[in-house]
Scaffold this motif. Structure first.
Motif, mmCIF file in Angstrom:
data_model
loop_
_atom_site.group_PDB
_atom_site.id
_atom_site.type_symbol
_atom_site.label_atom_id
_atom_site.label_comp_id
_atom_site.label_asym_id
_atom_site.label_seq_id
_atom_site.Cartn_x
_atom_site.Cartn_y
_atom_site.Cartn_z
ATOM 1 N N GLN A 35 -8.225 -53.164 57.590
ATOM 2 C CA GLN A 35 -7.222 -53.945 58.361
ATOM 3 C C GLN A 35 -7.900 -54.447 59.461
ATOM 4 O O GLN A 35 -8.470 -53.785 60.233
ATOM 5 N N ALA A 36 -7.950 -55.939 59.249
ATOM 6 C CA ALA A 36 -8.770 -56.667 60.353
ATOM 7 C C ALA A 36 -7.683 -56.896 61.530
ATOM 8 O O ALA A 36 -6.423 -56.948 61.067
ATOM 9 N N PRO A 37 -7.980 -57.375 62.643
ATOM 10 C CA PRO A 37 -6.843 -57.585 63.639
ATOM 11 C C PRO A 37 -6.200 -58.737 63.378
ATOM 12 O O PRO A 37 -6.611 -59.916 62.711
ATOM 13 N N GLU A 68 -5.647 -54.333 53.536
ATOM 14 C CA GLU A 68 -5.970 -54.547 52.268
ATOM 15 C C GLU A 68 -6.826 -53.665 51.298
ATOM 16 O O GLU A 68 -7.418 -52.932 52.261
ATOM 17 N N PHE A 69 -6.623 -53.685 50.298
ATOM 18 C CA PHE A 69 -7.456 -52.588 49.277
ATOM 19 C C PHE A 69 -8.833 -53.082 49.327
ATOM 20 O O PHE A 69 -9.275 -54.326 49.484
ATOM 21 N N ALA A 106 -12.248 -54.778 45.664
ATOM 22 C CA ALA A 106 -11.920 -55.888 45.709
ATOM 23 C C ALA A 106 -12.821 -56.984 45.556
ATOM 24 O O ALA A 106 -14.305 -56.572 45.689
ATOM 25 N N ASP A 107 -12.547 -58.102 45.179
ATOM 26 C CA ASP A 107 -13.477 -59.005 44.786
ATOM 27 C C ASP A 107 -14.397 -59.481 45.890
ATOM 28 O O ASP A 107 -15.715 -59.576 45.788
ATOM 29 N N SER A 108 -13.822 -59.269 47.283
ATOM 30 C CA SER A 108 -14.693 -59.734 48.165
ATOM 31 C C SER A 108 -15.684 -58.572 48.770
ATOM 32 O O SER A 108 -16.614 -58.914 49.245
ATOM 33 N N ARG A 111 -4.255 -50.329 43.751
ATOM 34 C CA ARG A 111 -4.355 -51.216 45.064
ATOM 35 C C ARG A 111 -3.318 -51.538 45.807
ATOM 36 O O ARG A 111 -3.206 -52.344 46.783
ATOM 37 N N GLU A 112 -2.148 -50.868 45.554
ATOM 38 C CA GLU A 112 -0.983 -50.900 46.446
ATOM 39 C C GLU A 112 -0.805 -49.888 47.339
ATOM 40 O O GLU A 112 -0.854 -48.690 47.252
#
Length: 122
Positions: free
Chosen positions: A38-40, A45-46, A59-61, A104-105
């Motif tokens: 979790q970013a500010p 996110e997964f 995750a794709d990223s 991913r949930e």
């Protein structure tokens, strides 16, 4: 049940970190284990998951840069992060659950760690 993350810190872009999640009260081999971040100002996110059978997804990223693994003897899960980018900066959380709604949930996980901060400077 307790999940304790460690290994976060400050690193330059292109560097590496290895996060650890030590679990007590549940056997990691019998649950789905995941990493979220979790970013500010953003939603959690997964990032990656590993199932009871060893199935893994990312995750794709982060695909191709991060690697999730599990050590049953130490009842722990790890996230090896390579080629880190400033956009990877976030608090990283370990999660444990049955993942009936899909790995991913966020709602699939009953237990969460307190998080560890990862900051990547440019």
């Amino acid at each position: 049940v307790q999940l304790v993350e460690s290994g976060g810190g400050l690193v330059q872009a292109g560097g590496s970190l290895r996060l650890s999640c030590a679990v007590s009260g549940r056997n990691v081999r019998t649950y789905v284990m995941s990493w979220f971040r979790q970013a500010p100002g953003k939603e959690r996110e997964f990032v990656a998951h590993i199932s009871q059978s060893g199935t893994i997804s990312y995750a794709d990223s982060v695909n191709g840069r991060f690697s999730i693994s599990r050590d049953n003897a130490k009842n722990s899960v790890y996230l090896q992060m390579n080629n880190l980018k400033p956009e990877d900066t976030a608090v990283y959380y370990c999660a444990l659950g049955r993942a009936f709604r899909g790995p991913r949930e966020r709602s699939s996980y009953e237990f969460w760690g307190q998080g560890t901060q990862v900051t990547v400077s440019s």
